[in-house]
Design a protein around this motif. Structure first.
Motif, mmCIF file in Angstrom:
data_model
loop_
_atom_site.group_PDB
_atom_site.id
_atom_site.type_symbol
_atom_site.label_atom_id
_atom_site.label_comp_id
_atom_site.label_asym_id
_atom_site.label_seq_id
_atom_site.Cartn_x
_atom_site.Cartn_y
_atom_site.Cartn_z
ATOM 1 N N HIS A 5 0.784 11.751 1.964
ATOM 2 C CA HIS A 5 1.415 12.083 0.683
ATOM 3 C C HIS A 5 1.144 13.544 0.326
ATOM 4 C CE1 HIS A 5 2.826 8.153 0.155
ATOM 5 N NE2 HIS A 5 1.705 7.592 -0.244
ATOM 6 N N ASN A 33 2.315 6.615 -7.595
ATOM 7 C CA ASN A 33 1.071 5.846 -7.581
ATOM 8 C C ASN A 33 0.516 5.519 -8.963
ATOM 9 O OD1 ASN A 33 0.880 5.247 -4.944
ATOM 10 N ND2 ASN A 33 -0.427 6.971 -4.400
ATOM 11 N N HIS A 54 1.450 -2.810 -7.886
ATOM 12 C CA HIS A 54 1.477 -1.500 -7.238
ATOM 13 C C HIS A 54 2.495 -1.483 -6.099
ATOM 14 C CE1 HIS A 54 0.408 2.228 -5.461
ATOM 15 N NE2 HIS A 54 -0.209 1.702 -4.423
ATOM 16 N N HIS A 60 8.202 3.202 -7.718
ATOM 17 C CA HIS A 60 8.303 3.241 -6.257
ATOM 18 C C HIS A 60 9.750 2.988 -5.799
ATOM 19 C CE1 HIS A 60 3.894 3.349 -5.709
ATOM 20 N NE2 HIS A 60 4.164 3.695 -4.476
ATOM 21 N N HIS A 98 7.532 10.146 -0.896
ATOM 22 C CA HIS A 98 6.415 9.204 -1.025
ATOM 23 C C HIS A 98 6.882 7.793 -0.661
ATOM 24 C CE1 HIS A 98 2.794 7.591 -3.345
ATOM 25 N NE2 HIS A 98 3.540 6.513 -3.171
ATOM 26 N N GLU A 102 6.133 5.301 2.738
ATOM 27 C CA GLU A 102 5.489 3.997 2.592
ATOM 28 C C GLU A 102 6.345 2.842 3.103
ATOM 29 O OE1 GLU A 102 2.370 4.889 -0.988
ATOM 30 O OE2 GLU A 102 4.127 3.689 -1.447
HETATM 31 ZN ZN LIG Z 1 2.878 4.574 -3.137
#
Ligand SMILES: [Zn+2]
Length: 164
Positions: A5, A33, A54, A60, A98, A102
């Motif tokens: 990141h 995050n 999360h 996200h 980001h 992921e």
């Molecule tokens: Zn993340």
């Protein structure tokens, strides 16, 4: 990916220094995050990490950073901040990067939200924090990006590469 990141934005900045605001890119890369806060405030690891809040919130989703882009630009422009468009675009690229990074864990990400609530991705890495940290595959790939970031920035600082 975790260290990536920071290292992938640094590589991008090293390659395209004239078109990127590094600070905005890094802030954007960290922004998703913030949805880890409910997990941290509970101070316990969820029984099934894959179902935790999360990485499953709107923070996200690429959609969030596309919607945010014009608002960030208009706000910065209103306060006559220099390079407001570059800053706004860098922030959104950071957020989207980001999420794309992921996608390579076993949870996947909400790439097509709000059109689909399905998690998409290619499961290369584990999702669980400790499993991730102790994986040799993780160490190798995160380490590789770290070395590339150092090399790109060193070339720039040494004046051997001016960047685009
Ligand atoms: Zn993340």
């Amino acid at each position: 990916m975790m260290i990536a990141h920071a290292t992938i934005p640094l590589i991008l900045y090293g390659l395209f220094p004239n078109h990127i605001s590094l600070l905005a890119l890094l802030l954007g890369s960290g922004a998703p995050n913030f949805d880890v806060l409910p997990t941290l405030l509970r101070k316990k690891t969820p029984k099934n990490a894959l179902t935790e809040f999360h990485a499953a919130s709107v923070l996200h989703t690429p959609f969030f950073y596309l919607i945010l882009l014009p608002f960030v630009y208009l706000l910065l422009d209103y306060f006559t901040v220099a390079s407001s468009l570059t800053i706004a675009i860098s922030f959104s690229i950071g957020g989207i990067l980001h999420i794309l990074m992921e996608c390579f864990d076993e949870k996947g990400r909400l790439l097509l939200y709000p059109f689909s609530k399905k998690f998409y991705g290619i499961p290369v890495f584990p999702y669980d924090f400790w499993t991730y940290l102790t994986s040799k595959k993780t160490l190798a790939i995160e380490g590789l990006f770290f070395v590339i970031a150092c090399a790109v920035l060193a070339l720039r600082w040494a004046g051997l590469y001016a960047g685009f």
